[in-house]
Structure formats: structure tokens, C-alpha cells
Design a protein around this motif. Sequence first.
Motif, short mmCIF file in Angstrom:
data_model
loop_
_atom_site.label_atom_id
_atom_site.label_comp_id
_atom_site.label_asym_id
_atom_site.label_seq_id
_atom_site.Cartn_x
_atom_site.Cartn_y
_atom_site.Cartn_z
N ARG A 61 0.82 -1.20 0.00
CA ARG A 61 0.00 0.00 0.00
C ARG A 61 0.86 1.27 0.00
N LYS A 62 2.07 1.17 0.53
CA LYS A 62 2.96 2.33 0.57
C LYS A 62 3.71 2.52 -0.76
N SER A 63 3.81 1.45 -1.54
CA SER A 63 4.60 1.49 -2.77
C SER A 63 3.79 2.13 -3.90
N ASN A 111 3.80 -7.85 -8.20
CA ASN A 111 4.52 -9.02 -7.66
C ASN A 111 4.15 -9.30 -6.20
N MET A 112 4.14 -8.23 -5.39
CA MET A 112 3.83 -8.40 -3.96
C MET A 112 2.37 -8.81 -3.75
N PHE A 113 1.47 -8.29 -4.64
CA PHE A 113 0.06 -8.64 -4.48
C PHE A 113 -0.15 -10.14 -4.69
N HIS A 163 2.03 -12.46 -4.07
CA HIS A 163 2.56 -13.15 -2.89
C HIS A 163 1.59 -13.07 -1.71
N VAL A 164 0.98 -11.88 -1.51
CA VAL A 164 0.01 -11.71 -0.41
C VAL A 164 -1.22 -12.57 -0.62
N GLU A 165 -1.68 -12.65 -1.90
CA GLU A 165 -2.87 -13.48 -2.18
C GLU A 165 -2.60 -14.94 -1.91
N ALA A 166 -1.38 -15.40 -2.20
CA ALA A 166 -1.02 -16.81 -1.92
C ALA A 166 -1.04 -17.09 -0.42
N VAL A 167 -0.50 -16.13 0.36
CA VAL A 167 -0.51 -16.29 1.83
C VAL A 167 -1.94 -16.32 2.35
#
Length: 599
Positions: A262-264, A272-274, A276-280
Motif C-alpha cells: 500500500r505504501k509502494s 509481484n507483492m500482491f 505473494h500476499v494473495e497466496a498467503v
Amino acid sequence: MATASPSHVSKEKLTDELSCSLCLECYKQPKVLQCQHTFCLPCLQRLMDASFPSMQITCPLCREQTFVPNGNIEALKTNYIVESLLTFMAQCTSMGGHSDLEWSGQTVAKYCQLCQEERETDIFCDDCKMWLCKSCSVPHNRLPATKSHRTMAVADIVTKAKDKLKVVEKEMQGLEEAIEEQHQKVLMNQEFLSQQAGKVASQIEASWRKAVDIITEKKVALMQDIALSVSQIDAKQQSKITLLQENAQRIKEGLSFVKDVRKSSDAHHITNMFGHVEAVRQTVSHDSLAEDDFEKCQIEFHAVEPLSQAISSSSLGHILCGKSSVDDSPVYPDNAVTVGELVHRLAYGYYITGIASAYDGSIFVASNCNSLKKIKKSICEEEIYHVVKPWGVVKAPSSELILTDCGKSLGGGSVNILDLEGKFARVIANGLSLPRGVAVDSHGRIHVCDENDRCVYVMTPEGRIVAIIKYSWDGKFLFEAPRFITINKYDYIFISDGGKFVKMFDSNFQLKWTYKSPFARAEFWDILTADVGVLYVADWNHGIHILSEEGEFLGLLKQPFNDIVVKEPTAFCLNFNRSSLLVGTSNGEVFALDTVETE
């Protein structure tokens, strides 16, 4: 040198020795206490009244307690020695009112009771009860009114008195020996009773300890089961806790990623980070939302039956206190001669458990729990092999035989119908635990004792069970081990229970009375009601008890019967014409007994 005995004993001295220490008068109905002190019956009665309602009396001299049977002082033993001395003193006094009691020599009174003068008196008139001097005896023997009186000289009186004293002395010695013998017997009985009581107390203690050990063992096993169950459930829950902690950590990490994204402002980095977060999130959601079985984990205890009811309904045994001998027991009937004959003896001496008689004179015998035999004209004609373990047999009103079969094992028992030839017809009930005695009431209903299930099954002639008699109104077992049963014409039911008791129930199965043997080591088998209104009870060890239908013991059936002795009776029935009693024994014998009234 031996000391010379006194020439005489004064009346006053003897009176003092024969006086009650309570009333200070001569004994009246002397009674002896356990401590051997003697008192008058009236004096003891006053002491007893003062201590009412106690059944014991305390000796006024030594304070020892004496048990008074039923509080009746007259039941105490009489002191026959004192009673004999009182009688002797009264007789001696009647022979001479003013004289001393002479024990030896020929000393006589110095006082003539006729002329009232002090003279040598050597004549005694037994009719006048007077001592006479020589001068007075002459006219006494001549006067018409007194010449027929019996007079005795001093020498004759002394001789007669000494002879009487010898008889009295012999009687007193015999009484003394008898008392000592009875005393020793009582002491031996007391010692034996004490030993028996100690032995029985030890048996009770051992039985109680065994019961406690069994309950404790079962308690430990149940506690181990619950500990194991809790351990297994706890391990599963611990795994769940670990998983939940891991998921919580993943969520924490995922939230941290979300904040960073959210800060990026870099679209490539956000993409890319989204991912990874969805997988978690997907992983955590799948694991954390899995079905939680914690609410399903519970522990329950299902008792076979309420423990309190099981304990209160059961017993550790019974205390039976009876005679060890039947020699002094009444016999029945007391006004008739009982005659008997041996009808048949089974080949191998099998003990008999059931016996029934048919109209054609045939006798059916269940013996040794392995065969049913048919006896006709004293010859064993046939053995029924389809029966596994027969026990009770009775002829039904339908002219069929009803036979209980214990089967090969518990739960394999059955009730069977046979024709009067002994041939198998049908099974009306099976799956019974351990069926024993069988009887039929006036309505044709069949009553079967089940020893193992401690109950009585009541069924229709077709085998439909209409009642199971097992518990009393307060939830306690009615029976210890019902084995034999008989029913009279009023549908009163009599059951031999556990070999120790006979119980009588009315037609509604309300318990009316319980009879236990007056003899030690009794072992009750079959029972039978007779047309004469009495109950026959087979006691393996003591013979045949005769009871009234109110449970009163009338006596043992009189033996021998024509020099025949029936030993170890086990089974009964009335023969086909009801004129005699058929008795089966443990030796495989069948006797026919008849009673003949005497004038």
C-alpha cells in the motif's frame, strides 16, 4: 487322724444355709444364675422387673450378668440340690417339732409331747407326729382311737432316716454329676460357637475384601480408560493449537506485506507483492477454516446398570444359624405310618433334577442334566437323545410334557413341548440364560425359573412372555438363584431359591413369607404342593421337610419306609392317580411313598 464329724446339725444352722440372701427366708423355688449363686424366684422376679426391658439380670452378690431367655425368670435353671435339701428338712421337721435334726447316733428329745414333761422319748407316732415317753406310749397303744397308729422306736427311726439319707445322697450325687456334665457341654458349646463365629466373621471379611478389590480394580481400569481418552484428545487439540499459531504468524507476515504494498507506487512491485500476499491469504484461509472438531470431543460414562441399585440389590451372603442334628426334630405325620417302595434305579446312578408322571403310569425323569428317560413298569424303556441338558419337567393340563433345557452354554436354554410318548413336538421359547424349574398355573400359563438371570418368566402355552418377575417394588432382586417352582390350586407360587430359602408369593407375585431351614448346611432342591395342604421340600442333606402353606415347619417326613431310607432327595411329583408321592434322589433312585392313617 481324721476329724470326727459332728453328732448332729441344728435346724437353725441348716435353715441359715438354705436361706435366700435377699429375703433372708428359706428359698422359694430356688433358681441358679450363670455365676452359680442361688436366689428365690420371687426375689429374682422383682430384680428383673426393676431392670425392665433388659433381658439380663445382675447378680446382687458378684455383679455378673445372666441372660434371661425372653425375659422369663422361670426359664432359669432350678437348683435341685437346694430343693432336695429343703424337702428333706421339711420331712425331718415333721418327724419331731422340738427336736434337733439327727445325723448320727441315737440322741432323742428329752421332752414328751403328750405328758409335756422332760423324759426320755424313745417312741414316735407317725400318725400323730409326736414323740412319746415310755409311760405315755403304753396307753397310746391301747386306746381305741390311737392303738392303730404307726409307732416306731428310736433305732428304727434312725435306720430309716439313714436309709433315706443314702437315697437322697445318691440322688444329689447324680444331680451333681448331671449338672457338671451339662456345665461342661455348655462350656464346649460356647467355645465351639465362639470359634464358628470367628470363622464366619473371617469369611465375611474376606468376602467383603474380595468385593472391594473387584470394585477397586474396575474403578482403576475405568480411570485408566478416561486418562487414555483425554490424552489422545489432548494430543489432537495440541496439534490444532500449533497449526493455529503458525497461521497466525503467516497472517501477521501477510499483513506486513499488505502495508508495504500500500505504501509502494511501483506498479511492477505492487503486482509481484500482491500475488505473494494473495497466496498467503489463500493458504491461511484454507488451514484456519478447516472443520474444527473440538466441539465433538466429549467423554461419557455408560454404566451397565446404576451402581447403587446393583450394590443394594445384591448380597454378600446370608447368616444361617441352625441345628447341626435332626435327631430331636419332629416327624410328620405323627399319627400315620409311611410306607414306600423302590420303583426304579437308573443304570449309572445319575442324580435326578425333574420327575413327572403320565396317566398311563409312565414316569419321565430328567437326570444328571444329560438325558430324559422314560420309565414304565419299572423298566427304563427309552432315552430321549435330542435333549441337551434337561432340568425341569412337568405335565401340562393339555396332556403334554413341558421340559426345560439348559442348552450347551449360557443363553442357549429353551422350553420344549413333548408328547406323552416323550417325543419332541416343538420349542416354545429359546435364548434363555439358564432355565431350571417349571410349573403351570390354573390358567395354563407356564412359569420358568432362570437361575442365572435371577428371575421367573411367565409365558403363554405358545411361548409368548407376559411377565418377567425379577425386582421387588423397591428395586431389589426378589431372588438369589431361583431353581425350582411349584404352584397350588389357588395359584400361590412357591420357589426354592439359592438352595437356602423357600419363598411364597401370591398370584400377583407379592412376597408373603420366606422359610429357611432350622438345620445347618441345608440344601433345598425341588418343592411340591400336595392336596393335603402341605408343602414338600427336598433337602439334599437332611431329608424331606414338611411345611404348612403358611411357611410353618411341621417336621421331617417320617423314615424309614418299610426299612427303606430315602437319602438325598432332589425331585418330587405326585403319581398319575395322586395316591402316592414319587421322590427322585441324587443316586438316581425313584421311590413311591404312601401314608396310612392309624387309629
